[in-house]
Design a protein around this motif. Structure first.
Motif, mmCIF file in Angstrom:
data_model
loop_
_atom_site.group_PDB
_atom_site.id
_atom_site.type_symbol
_atom_site.label_atom_id
_atom_site.label_comp_id
_atom_site.label_asym_id
_atom_site.label_seq_id
_atom_site.Cartn_x
_atom_site.Cartn_y
_atom_site.Cartn_z
ATOM 1 N N GLN A 20 71.991 17.526 27.708
ATOM 2 C CA GLN A 20 73.105 16.726 27.209
ATOM 3 C C GLN A 20 72.805 16.164 25.822
ATOM 4 N N LEU A 57 66.632 21.120 26.094
ATOM 5 C CA LEU A 57 67.681 20.147 25.774
ATOM 6 C C LEU A 57 68.463 19.791 27.034
ATOM 7 N N PRO A 82 66.318 10.983 32.843
ATOM 8 C CA PRO A 82 67.308 11.618 31.962
ATOM 9 C C PRO A 82 68.136 12.700 32.658
ATOM 10 N N GLN A 110 69.962 15.626 24.433
ATOM 11 C CA GLN A 110 68.687 14.921 24.320
ATOM 12 C C GLN A 110 67.536 15.915 24.452
ATOM 13 N N ARG A 111 66.566 15.814 23.557
ATOM 14 C CA ARG A 111 65.403 16.680 23.597
ATOM 15 C C ARG A 111 64.405 16.137 24.634
ATOM 16 N N ILE A 112 64.202 16.891 25.724
ATOM 17 C CA ILE A 112 63.284 16.494 26.792
ATOM 18 C C ILE A 112 61.947 17.216 26.633
#
Length: 483
Positions: free
Chosen positions: A239, A237, A196, A241-243
């Motif tokens: 871009q 976060l 990601p 997206q929750r990482i």
């Protein structure tokens, strides 16, 4: 004056946007002040990248380093191992108060011992109960199970009480990831973290148990380290997206252990107004959450305290407000100048016949048996022989040659063999009977200098390194011409 920095819309291989310092309210004069201070102190800074508010606003690499090359991160790896633990905790597959011992039933552990009471959180905060720091350089010299070796380390304290920094604790966290998931830490993180973030060119060593060393062993680019910092600056976060969960980032980057000046979170170093990934010889990613900024750099410095006064003087002062285009241009020119290849020229006429050929080395505790010199018109080859065979480095004559090589001497390089690592190597005459060979290891902090001196029928070799956790020079070795 036009901005010396590319438009924010420009695309770079690392996927990060660029902009001028002033466009992100960064004072270029403070960055220049930091560089001035570091150089005046005689500190060896190899590269730097600064990000703020979505933009990389400053970047530069001293020759022979470059932005596309991997870099050994050493203990910066610990903060990445913590990401894997955080993901497992968030997924409910692991608990911070879970006891470690039951995960390794093959090891006999007294159920009434401190080792049996040690938890996952104790490892994260370096409060395992063990009283001895174990460096990765020690682990790398052990060919048997590191899991078994971990439980042989004496438990001098009750787990959870005493902070003792140790890469052994980090290794066990990586081992836990493998026990819980059935995958190495690298394989577990690849689709969840590295992919990601666009971290594609990455290498992570593997120990004798088939487990990644959780405390070290990752090599990736400066920009990749910057991205890990940005992810944490943005509370997990990337871009949109929750990482990582925001809860985990908050927990990992606040103080849990240590003492003033040496405070620790969950495998993050924590200070006043910042938290950081930190590797030996000062590989660093420092996050300034109050300024939404991240500073990444690699170096060859004895320890972080030598650079802290300069860091603290100029950061976060650099984030108080921007300057003008002229100051931005001065910074860009300075950083661009870092990439200039330095001169490396002889101080005396070439004297090939004095050195050429094979030399037999007198018995020594480094295992070196022979030295050979072979001179071409533009390059020279120096070969060191030991019990493993011949190890050859190709060097530019009065210049530099780039090629992968391996030279014996892990004891000079924090325990790393660094096989087939790309190097920039050069040779020059510094006297009619003295030849100097300099070898830059392009993915590491190390730079070897060899001085070969011929005195009548005897060759003397002196070897030193710019930085190391142990000795920085070999004993002087002598050789005679081979029959």
């Amino acid at each position: 004056m036009a901005s010396p920095f590319p438009s924010v819309a420009s695309q770079f291989p690392d996927g990060l946007r660029r902009g001028s310092p002033s466009s992100a309210r960064v004072d270029s004069r403070e960055i220049l002040g930091f560089i001035d201070d570091v150089e005046a102190a005689g500190l060896e800074l190899h590269d730097v990248m600064l990000w703020r508010d979505g933009l990389v606003v400053a970047e530069g690499w001293h020759w022979p380093y470059s932005g596309d090359r991997l870099r050994m991160t050493h203990s910066m790896t610990k903060s990445i191992t913590a990401c894997a633990i955080g993901m497992l905790v968030d997924a409910g597959k692991l608990a911070l108060d879970q006891k470690v011992a039951p995960l390794f039933p093959e090891v006999e552990i007294d159920p009434d011992s401190p080792a049996a009471r040690m938890t996952v959180e104790d490892l994260l905060t370096m409060r395992s109960g063990q009283g001895t720091e174990v460096s990765g350089s020690i682990w790398r010299g052990i060919a048997t199970s590191w899991i078994a070796e971990f439980f042989r380390i004496p438990f001098d304290h009750e787990p959870g009480t005493t902070y003792v920094y140790s890469s052994a604790a980090s290794y066990m966290l990586s081992a836990i990831v493998t026990r819980v998931t059935g995958e190495t830490c690298f394989d577990f993180l690849k689709p969840r973290l590295f992919d990601p973030l666009g971290i594609a060119n990455i290498r992570w060593d593997v120990g004798p148990d088939g487990i990644n060393p959780g405390g070290n062993g990752i090599s990736f680019t400066t920009a990749d380290g910057l991205k890990i910092g940005i992810l944490h600056a943005q509370k997990g976060l990337w871009q949109g997206q929750r990482i990582l969960s925001e809860w985990w980032v908050d927990q990992a980057t606040r103080i849990h252990a240590g003492e003033p000046g040496d405070q620790y979170g969950y495998h993050w170093v924590v200070g006043d107004g910042y938290f950081a990934m930190l590797g030996v010889f000062v590989q660093m990613v420092r996050v300034f959450p109050g300024s939404n900024a991240v500073l990444a750099f690699n170096s060859a410095m004895d320890e972080s305290r030598v650079v802290l006064p300069h860091l603290n003087r100029h950061f976060p002062a650099a984030f108080v407000g921007g300057t003008d285009a002229a100051a931005d241009a001065a910074l860009a020119e300075r950083l661009t100048g870092w990439s200039k290849r330095p001169d490396f020229v002889s101080l005396a006429p070439a004297n090939e016949a004095t050195f050429a050929g094979r030399w037999d080395v007198a018995p020594n505790d480094k295992g070196l048996t022979g030295i050979e010199f072979d001179f071409g018109p533009e390059e020279a080859c120096v070969t060191l022989r030991d019990g493993e065979g011949a190890h050859r480095v190709t060097a530019g004559r009065d210049g530099w040659a780039l090629a992968p090589t391996y030279l014996p001497g892990a004891d000079m390089h924090h325990g790393y063999r660094m096989e087939d690592m790309p190097v920039a190597a050069g040779v020059r005459w510094i006297a009619d009977n003295q030849l100097e060979l300099v070898v830059h290891y392009l993915e590491a902090a190390f730079r070897d200098t060899f001085v070969f001196t011929v005195d009548r029928d005897r060759l003397v070799m002196e070897r030193s390194v710019n930085i190391n956790s142990g000795a920085r020079a070999w004993p002087t070795l002598t050789a005679v011409r081979a029959e």
